[in-house]
Design a protein around this motif. Structure first.
Motif, PDB file in Angstrom:
ATOM      1  N   ASN A   1       0.784  -1.246   0.037  1.00  0.00           N
ATOM      2  CA  ASN A   1       0.095   0.106  -0.087  1.00  0.00           C
ATOM      3  C   ASN A   1       0.796   1.186   0.014  1.00  0.00           C
ATOM      4  N   SER A   2       1.963   0.805  -0.542  1.00  0.00           N
ATOM      5  CA  SER A   2       3.167   2.015  -0.351  1.00  0.00           C
ATOM      6  C   SER A   2       2.748   3.001  -1.820  1.00  0.00           C
ATOM      7  N   ASN A   3       3.552   4.028  -1.854  1.00  0.00           N
ATOM      8  CA  ASN A   3       3.653   4.911  -3.170  1.00  0.00           C
ATOM      9  C   ASN A   3       4.861   4.344  -4.069  1.00  0.00           C
ATOM     10  N   PHE A   4       5.550   3.525  -3.666  1.00  0.00           N
ATOM     11  CA  PHE A   4       6.634   2.926  -4.454  1.00  0.00           C
ATOM     12  C   PHE A   4       6.165   2.382  -5.741  1.00  0.00           C
ATOM     13  N   SER A   5       6.826   2.605  -6.846  1.00  0.00           N
ATOM     14  CA  SER A   5       6.370   1.520  -8.194  1.00  0.00           C
ATOM     15  C   SER A   5       7.199   0.660  -8.034  1.00  0.00           C
ATOM     16  N   GLU A   6       6.891  -0.471  -8.726  1.00  0.00           N
ATOM     17  CA  GLU A   6       7.512  -1.797  -8.986  1.00  0.00           C
ATOM     18  C   GLU A   6       9.004  -1.519  -9.446  1.00  0.00           C
ATOM     19  N   GLY A   7       9.968  -2.040  -9.118  1.00  0.00           N
ATOM     20  CA  GLY A   7      11.290  -1.985  -9.681  1.00  0.00           C
ATOM     21  C   GLY A   7      12.151  -0.582  -9.024  1.00  0.00           C
ATOM     22  N   ALA A   8      11.172   0.347  -7.999  1.00  0.00           N
ATOM     23  CA  ALA A   8      12.198   1.338  -7.291  1.00  0.00           C
ATOM     24  C   ALA A   8      12.922   0.766  -6.209  1.00  0.00           C
ATOM     25  N   LYS A   9      14.233   1.462  -6.060  1.00  0.00           N
ATOM     26  CA  LYS A   9      15.217   1.153  -5.462  1.00  0.00           C
ATOM     27  C   LYS A   9      15.093   1.932  -4.324  1.00  0.00           C
ATOM     28  N   VAL A  10      15.262   1.545  -3.081  1.00  0.00           N
ATOM     29  CA  VAL A  10      14.992   2.320  -1.704  1.00  0.00           C
ATOM     30  C   VAL A  10      16.169   1.757  -0.645  1.00  0.00           C
ATOM     31  N   GLU A  11      16.546   2.769  -0.189  1.00  0.00           N
ATOM     32  CA  GLU A  11      17.616   2.290   1.174  1.00  0.00           C
ATOM     33  C   GLU A  11      16.963   2.496   2.302  1.00  0.00           C
ATOM     34  N   VAL A  12      17.036   1.492   3.145  1.00  0.00           N
ATOM     35  CA  VAL A  12      16.200   1.230   4.538  1.00  0.00           C
ATOM     36  C   VAL A  12      17.097   0.972   5.497  1.00  0.00           C
ATOM     37  N   SER A  13      17.161   1.640   6.767  1.00  0.00           N
ATOM     38  CA  SER A  13      18.105   1.777   7.978  1.00  0.00           C
ATOM     39  C   SER A  13      17.619   0.468   8.340  1.00  0.00           C
ATOM     40  N   THR A  14      18.649  -0.356   8.936  1.00  0.00           N
ATOM     41  CA  THR A  14      18.172  -1.623   9.981  1.00  0.00           C
ATOM     42  C   THR A  14      18.094  -1.531  11.150  1.00  0.00           C
ATOM     43  N   ASP A  15      18.151  -0.271  11.619  1.00  0.00           N
ATOM     44  CA  ASP A  15      17.810   0.258  12.887  1.00  0.00           C
ATOM     45  C   ASP A  15      16.359   0.509  13.008  1.00  0.00           C
ATOM     46  N   VAL A  16      15.638  -0.500  13.290  1.00  0.00           N
ATOM     47  CA  VAL A  16      14.240  -0.740  13.339  1.00  0.00           C
ATOM     48  C   VAL A  16      13.549  -0.432  14.830  1.00  0.00           C
ATOM     49  N   GLU A  17      12.601   0.032  14.717  1.00  0.00           N
ATOM     50  CA  GLU A  17      11.580   0.054  15.998  1.00  0.00           C
ATOM     51  C   GLU A  17      11.378  -1.152  16.939  1.00  0.00           C
ATOM     52  N   ALA A  18      11.296  -2.110  15.897  1.00  0.00           N
ATOM     53  CA  ALA A  18      10.432  -3.392  16.574  1.00  0.00           C
ATOM     54  C   ALA A  18      11.499  -4.034  17.470  1.00  0.00           C
ATOM     55  N   ALA A  19      10.818  -4.701  18.609  1.00  0.00           N
ATOM     56  CA  ALA A  19      11.772  -5.233  19.617  1.00  0.00           C
ATOM     57  C   ALA A  19      12.657  -6.285  19.219  1.00  0.00           C
ATOM     58  N   ALA A  20      12.161  -7.058  18.330  1.00  0.00           N
ATOM     59  CA  ALA A  20      13.110  -8.059  17.757  1.00  0.00           C
ATOM     60  C   ALA A  20      14.158  -7.943  16.892  1.00  0.00           C
ATOM     61  N   GLY A  21      14.069  -6.587  16.446  1.00  0.00           N
ATOM     62  CA  GLY A  21      15.309  -6.204  15.776  1.00  0.00           C
ATOM     63  C   GLY A  21      15.215  -6.252  14.220  1.00  0.00           C
ATOM     64  N   CYS A  22      16.254  -6.248  13.457  1.00  0.00           N
ATOM     65  CA  CYS A  22      16.280  -6.617  11.864  1.00  0.00           C
ATOM     66  C   CYS A  22      16.748  -7.787  11.769  1.00  0.00           C
ATOM     67  N   PRO A  23      16.234  -8.894  11.015  1.00  0.00           N
ATOM     68  CA  PRO A  23      17.022  -9.969  10.804  1.00  0.00           C
ATOM     69  C   PRO A  23      18.097  -9.690   9.721  1.00  0.00           C
ATOM     70  N   GLU A  24      19.264 -10.691   9.922  1.00  0.00           N
ATOM     71  CA  GLU A  24      20.481 -10.507   9.055  1.00  0.00           C
ATOM     72  C   GLU A  24      20.028 -10.854   7.669  1.00  0.00           C
ATOM     73  N   PHE A  25      20.479 -10.040   6.508  1.00  0.00           N
ATOM     74  CA  PHE A  25      20.045 -10.449   5.159  1.00  0.00           C
ATOM     75  C   PHE A  25      21.264 -10.379   4.374  1.00  0.00           C
ATOM     76  N   VAL A  26      21.244 -11.491   3.330  1.00  0.00           N
ATOM     77  CA  VAL A  26      22.243 -11.326   2.245  1.00  0.00           C
ATOM     78  C   VAL A  26      21.419 -10.838   0.871  1.00  0.00           C
ATOM     79  N   ALA A  27      22.388 -10.648  -0.207  1.00  0.00           N
ATOM     80  CA  ALA A  27      21.806 -10.274  -1.450  1.00  0.00           C
ATOM     81  C   ALA A  27      20.750 -11.532  -1.982  1.00  0.00           C
TER      82      ALA A  27
END
Length: 126
Positions: free
Chosen positions: A63-89
Motif C-alpha cells: 500500500n506504498s507509493n513506490f513503483s515496482e522496480g524502485a530502489k530504496v535504502e532502508v535503515s536496519t535500525d528498526v523500532e521492532a523489539a526483535a530488531g532486524c534479521p540479517e539479510f544477504v543479497a
C-alpha cells in the motif's frame, strides 16, 4: 429586529468559522507531522545488505507509493523489539513504515519493522 437577526447570524458564522479553523488545524498538524498515523508496507528483493542499511528493489508495492522496480535504502535500525534479521543479497524483505513515502524518497528510510519473506511475500521464520 433586523439588527438583532444580523448579530445572531454574524455570531453563528463566527462560531462556524472558529470550529472549521480548529478542525482544520488538528488535521493539518497530522499531515505536517509526516502522516504518522498511517502505516504502509512493501516487499522487495535485497540488492545489497550492509550492517546499517539495506538497498532494496521493490517487487510488491503493497500500500506504498513506490513503483515496482524502485530502489530504496532502508535503515536496519528498526523500532521492532526483535530488531532486524540479517539479510544477504537476493533474499526478500517486507518493510513496514510509519508513513507513506514517495517513489524517490530522499535519503535512508526509517522502518518500524523488517521481516524476511519468501518470493511470494509470505513472512518466514528467521
Amino acid at each position: 429586529m433586523k439588527k438583532r437577526a444580523f448579530i445572531i447570524t454574524a455570531c453563528v458564522l463566527i462560531i462556524l468559522a472558529v470550529g472549521a479553523i480548529l478542525l482544520k488545524g488538528g488535521d493539518g498538524g497530522l499531515q505536517q507531522g509526516g502522516d504518522w498515523n498511517r502505516q504502509s508496507f512493501f516487499t522487495a528483493k535485497v540488492i545489497e545488505a550492509h550492517e546499517e542499511y539495506l538497498i532494496l528493489e521493490v517487487f510488491d508495492t503493497g500500500n506504498s507509493n513506490f513503483s515496482e522496480g524502485a530502489k530504496v535504502e532502508v535503515s536496519t535500525d528498526v523500532e521492532a523489539a526483535a530488531g532486524c534479521p540479517e539479510f544477504v543479497a537476493d533474499e526478500c524483505a517486507k518493510v513496514l513504515m510509519a508513513s507513506n513515502k514517495g517513489d524517490n524518497p530522499p535519503g535512508r528510510l526509517e522502518a518500524l519493522s523488517i521481516y524476511k519473506t519468501d518470493e511470494t511475500g509470505k513472512v518466514i521464520a528467521d
